[in-house]
Design a protein around this motif. Structure first.
Motif, PDB file in Angstrom:
ATOM      1  N   GLU A 155       0.895  -1.237   0.083  1.00 32.59           N
ATOM      2  CA  GLU A 155       0.025  -0.065   0.015  1.00 32.59           C
ATOM      3  C   GLU A 155       0.940   1.306   0.060  1.00 32.59           C
ATOM      4  N   TYR A 156       1.874   1.184   0.679  1.00 33.22           N
ATOM      5  CA  TYR A 156       2.873   2.453   0.999  1.00 33.22           C
ATOM      6  C   TYR A 156       3.487   2.543  -0.438  1.00 33.22           C
ATOM      7  N   ASN A 157       4.043   1.470  -1.184  1.00 31.87           N
ATOM      8  CA  ASN A 157       4.414   1.590  -2.600  1.00 31.87           C
ATOM      9  C   ASN A 157       3.788   2.365  -3.603  1.00 31.87           C
ATOM     10  N   LYS A 158       2.380   1.680  -3.348  1.00 33.08           N
ATOM     11  CA  LYS A 158       1.209   2.207  -4.344  1.00 33.08           C
ATOM     12  C   LYS A 158       0.810   3.779  -4.190  1.00 33.08           C
ATOM     13  N   MET A 159       0.921   3.991  -2.919  1.00 32.19           N
ATOM     14  CA  MET A 159       0.548   5.560  -2.604  1.00 32.19           C
ATOM     15  C   MET A 159       1.718   6.347  -2.930  1.00 32.19           C
ATOM     16  N   MET A 160       3.101   5.824  -2.636  1.00 30.14           N
ATOM     17  CA  MET A 160       4.198   6.772  -3.120  1.00 30.14           C
ATOM     18  C   MET A 160       4.539   6.706  -4.847  1.00 30.14           C
ATOM     19  N   PHE A 161       3.806   5.705  -5.435  1.00 35.58           N
ATOM     20  CA  PHE A 161       3.850   5.834  -6.860  1.00 35.58           C
ATOM     21  C   PHE A 161       2.815   6.809  -7.440  1.00 35.58           C
TER      22      PHE A 161
END
Length: 187
Positions: A155-161
């Protein structure tokens, strides 16, 4: 007196046994059949037959030889001489010595097997089983935590993307607006 009682007791027991075996049967003369008498008669008949026949006499004389020949170890005795047996032993000398040293080691280590630590193994086994159950439970919890952390990282990576993409779009929009107004971007 005591011998007489034993003999009488034995006689009574023999009569009871004969009556169980033969019941109320009688021999030719009308007397009840006696086991001991029957066996004595049979033995006498066999002895008379054996004495009359020359072949049977020879067989009785050679019975010891026959028993010796029937012994399974006799063939080993006649086929393998003592010198050959000695060679077999000498050929296996190294193996026998190594086995002897291993047996000595085992006998030297025997006190360790009789120690209190070894005797307490059943008690420790129950403790170990409880600890194993706790360990399995904690492994399951760790697996669940790992899945949760993995999910949060995704979720963090998705949000950062998405944030990076949004900032890139804002930067592109801002650059187009600055070009339209003639403002030079600061580098």
């Amino acid at each position: 007196m005591d011998k007489k009682m034993e003999t009488d007791n034995l006689e009574i027991r023999l009569q009871a046994l004969e009556s169980r075996i033969y019941g109320e049967r009688r021999n030719k003369s009308g007397k009840s059949v006696k086991c001991a008498e029957s066996l004595a008669r049979i033995q006498a008949g066999l002895t008379n037959t054996a004495n009359k026949r020359e072949r049977v006499k020879i067989l009785h004389k050679k019975i010891e030889d026959l028993l010796k020949y029937l012994d399974p170890q006799f063939t080993d005795h006649i086929t393998v001489p003592d010198a050959m047996k000695l060679e077999f032993i000498l050929a296996e000398e190294d193996f026998l010595l190594s086995q002897a040293s291993l047996l000595e080691q085992v006998s030297n280590l025997q006190p360790l097997l009789d120690s209190a630590y070894i005797r307490d193994v059943p008690e420790h086994a129950t403790k170990l089983q409880r600890l194993s159950q706790i360990h399995i439970k904690e492994q399951d919890q760790t697996e669940a935590q790992s899945q949760e952390v993995k999910k949060l990282f995704e979720e963090y990576n998705k949000m950062m993307f998405l944030l990076s993409k949004q900032f890139t779009q804002w930067d592109e929009t801002l650059r187009k607006l600055e070009e339209a107004k003639g403002i030079r971007p600061v580098e």
